[in-house]
Design an enzyme around this catalytic site. Structure first.
Site, mmCIF file in Angstrom:
data_model
loop_
_atom_site.group_PDB
_atom_site.id
_atom_site.type_symbol
_atom_site.label_atom_id
_atom_site.label_comp_id
_atom_site.label_asym_id
_atom_site.label_seq_id
_atom_site.Cartn_x
_atom_site.Cartn_y
_atom_site.Cartn_z
ATOM 1 N N LYS A 60 -20.308 -15.014 4.186
ATOM 2 C CA LYS A 60 -21.771 -14.922 4.294
ATOM 3 C C LYS A 60 -22.453 -14.276 3.093
ATOM 4 O O LYS A 60 -21.876 -13.438 2.416
ATOM 5 C CB LYS A 60 -22.115 -14.075 5.523
ATOM 6 C CG LYS A 60 -21.750 -14.748 6.814
ATOM 7 C CD LYS A 60 -22.103 -13.830 7.944
ATOM 8 C CE LYS A 60 -21.749 -14.440 9.279
ATOM 9 N NZ LYS A 60 -21.864 -13.470 10.348
ATOM 10 N N GLY A 77 -9.912 -7.713 0.330
ATOM 11 C CA GLY A 77 -8.662 -7.970 1.048
ATOM 12 C C GLY A 77 -8.301 -9.440 1.074
ATOM 13 O O GLY A 77 -7.157 -9.821 0.781
ATOM 14 N N ARG A 96 0.827 -1.211 0.000
ATOM 15 C CA ARG A 96 0.000 0.000 0.000
ATOM 16 C C ARG A 96 0.861 1.262 0.000
ATOM 17 O O ARG A 96 0.467 2.276 -0.565
ATOM 18 C CB ARG A 96 -0.934 0.007 1.207
ATOM 19 C CG ARG A 96 -2.096 -0.931 1.010
ATOM 20 C CD ARG A 96 -3.111 -0.816 2.110
ATOM 21 N NE ARG A 96 -4.322 -1.528 1.740
ATOM 22 C CZ ARG A 96 -5.309 -1.791 2.556
ATOM 23 N NH1 ARG A 96 -5.256 -1.403 3.808
ATOM 24 N NH2 ARG A 96 -6.379 -2.429 2.142
ATOM 25 N N GLY A 142 -14.013 -3.336 1.046
ATOM 26 C CA GLY A 142 -15.341 -2.737 1.190
ATOM 27 C C GLY A 142 -15.655 -1.773 0.062
ATOM 28 O O GLY A 142 -16.766 -1.762 -0.484
HETATM 29 P P1 AMP Z 1 -15.699 -12.370 3.462
HETATM 30 O O1 AMP Z 1 -15.053 -11.426 4.429
HETATM 31 O O2 AMP Z 1 -17.175 -12.442 3.560
HETATM 32 O O3 AMP Z 1 -15.176 -12.205 2.045
HETATM 33 O O4 AMP Z 1 -15.246 -13.805 3.926
HETATM 34 C C1 AMP Z 1 -13.922 -14.247 3.947
HETATM 35 C C2 AMP Z 1 -13.843 -15.375 4.919
HETATM 36 O O5 AMP Z 1 -14.753 -16.384 4.558
HETATM 37 C C3 AMP Z 1 -12.509 -16.023 5.005
HETATM 38 O O6 AMP Z 1 -11.912 -15.687 6.222
HETATM 39 C C4 AMP Z 1 -12.813 -17.517 4.946
HETATM 40 O O7 AMP Z 1 -12.170 -18.255 5.953
HETATM 41 C C5 AMP Z 1 -14.321 -17.561 5.161
HETATM 42 N N1 AMP Z 1 -14.941 -18.738 4.536
HETATM 43 C C6 AMP Z 1 -14.849 -19.136 3.272
HETATM 44 N N2 AMP Z 1 -15.512 -20.278 3.082
HETATM 45 C C7 AMP Z 1 -16.062 -20.633 4.259
HETATM 46 C C8 AMP Z 1 -16.857 -21.734 4.693
HETATM 47 N N3 AMP Z 1 -17.218 -22.712 3.853
HETATM 48 N N4 AMP Z 1 -17.259 -21.747 5.985
HETATM 49 C C9 AMP Z 1 -16.888 -20.770 6.818
HETATM 50 N N5 AMP Z 1 -16.137 -19.709 6.475
HETATM 51 C C10 AMP Z 1 -15.719 -19.639 5.198
#
Ligand code: AMP
Length: 398
Positions: free
Chosen positions: A201, A354, A37, A377
């Site tokens: 999620k 990220g 960065r 974000g």
């Molecule tokens: P996000 O911040 O929503 O992009 O999510 C990223 C995070 O999702 C990472 O830290 C991953 O460890 C988590 N992740 C990805 N796949 C899964 C899964 N099947 N179950 C739980 N967490 C997950």
């Protein structure tokens, strides 16, 4: 959308305030573990120095709770800037106290002043007018080069822009590049346009999904969010991450994709484990056969192969979110396979977020991607079709 850019305004010999994003990872000894960065900001800084400007740099770092906490000081950033730019960096003791304002006032052409962590002042996140006006009072020209925080209406990002007219504020080279890439990919992509969406999620990416479906030709869904979709289709997903209340939304997204002829792909196999643990016993199962007390933590090889096939004819790929819990080696293979598939494609490939940026660095595919966005974000909000508060003030025409 036409953005006012630094190259189109007259900065010669002026005092320039540059909002940077120096929020870099550091280890427990305050060593910078990845200075990307900081290096990304050098283009704009050097351009200003080459134009005989005096330069005031400002950034946040972490989330300090007090007006000064040593571990959140920007002093290590000043040192790294000194190493990279090979010139003295004046490190301010604070942000807008009289002594710092005096140093800023007396700054000569070619000199650089780095302010202390903007978040030492609570006015920063509150977009406080007085704080913004004090920041603005230091310079003739305002430049925003901090894409990662441009979705926040903070004093150094939004409030400050009110004190400069269009000839005295602009996007730096980094911000302009990020915005142009996303604008182009969302509004004018070369088709087939395939989006890969993953991460934990559905809730975090719901709006992005709604906005993407009408724009893409295919959408590949992996990561934790896939299980809400699989459950919506009536599959038993055991203890996998499911947001029950979003099942109707997931159904709506799938119906919309179907109605528009957009191909929506979901995992057909997963690596399941008994617990969310790197040491947990894991096995490969089809999504039709996830045992009751097990949870899916990665996509399986059949899904990765299917995703690879679906990416074959893509001309544009937008990827946001890992395919599994890539932080644990055992559940990183699906994300790694997809990373290699994206890297090997002939498409324009844009990686945002990220985690995903981190992932392609780990897989060694970083140099093969067309563009990796620094802001998670902020890039999501652009995909959602929003105008970022920090960018809005720099737009010449829509
Ligand atoms: P996000 O911040 O929503 O992009 O999510 C990223 C995070 O999702 C990472 O830290 C991953 O460890 C988590 N992740 C990805 N796949 C899964 C899964 N099947 N179950 C739980 N967490 C997950």
């Amino acid at each position: 959308m036409k953005l006012q850019e630094i190259k189109n305004i007259d900065i010669a010999g002026k005092k320039i305030f540059i909002r940077c994003d120096f929020n870099v990872p550091m280890d427990e000894y305050h060593n910078i573990t990845d200075d990307r960065r900081i290096r990304s900001a050098l283009n704009t800084i050097r351009y200003c120095i080459d134009n005989d400007c005096s330069v005031i740099l400002a950034s946040h770092f972490g989330r300090p709770k007090e007006a000064f906490e040593e571990k959140y000081s920007l002093k290590p950033i000043a040192k790294r800037l000194h190493t990279l730019l090979k010139q003295e960096i004046k490190m301010a003791k604070n942000i807008v106290e009289p002594d710092t304002l005096e140093i800023a006032k007396n700054l000569q052409a070619g000199e650089i002043l780095l302010l202390e962590n903007l978040r030492y002042n609570e006015g920063e996140t509150k977009n406080d007018e007085e704080f913004a006006s004090k920041l603005a009072s230091m310079a003739d020209v305002y430049i925003n080069d901090a894409f990662g925080v441009s979705h926040r209406a903070h004093a150094s990002v939004e409030g400050i822009t009110k004190y400069f007219d269009m000839k005295h504020k602009a996007a730096g080279f980094l911000l302009a590049k990020e915005i142009k890439f996303f604008h182009h990919i969302v509004h004018n992509p070369k088709r087939p346009f395939v989006s890969i969406v993953g991460g934990s999620k559905v809730s975090g990416k719901l709006e992005a999904l709604h906005n993407l479906v009408p724009k893409v030709d295919k959408i590949l869904i992996g990561g934790g969010m896939a299980f809400t979709f699989l459950k919506a289709l009536g599959l038993e997903v055991g203890k996998s991450l499911v947001e029950e209340h979003l099942i109707p939304e997931a159904t709506k997204i799938m119906e919309e994709a179907k109605a528009l002829g957009v191909k929506l792909y979901l995992p057909v196999d997963v690596v399941a484990a008994e617990a969310f643990d790197a040491e947990a016993i894991a096995k490969l199962v089809t999504t039709q056969e996830i045992p009751k007390n097990w949870m899916g933590l990665d996509i399986g090889p059949a899904t990765a192969q299917m995703f690879k096939l679906a990416l074959n004819d893509a001309n544009t790929i937008l990827w946001n979110g890992p395919m599994g819990v890539y932080e644990m080696d055992k559940f990183a293979k699906g994300s790694t396979r997809v990373s290699h598939a994206v890297a090997q494609s002939f498409a324009t490939t844009v990686v945002g977020g990220g985690d995903t940026a981190d992932l392609v660095r780990i897989t060694g595919d970083e140099d093969e991607m067309t563009f990796i966005s620094t802001g998670g974000g902020a890039s999501l909000e652009l995909i959602e079709g929003k105008v970022l508060p920090g960018v809005k003030a720099l737009v010449l025409e829509d």
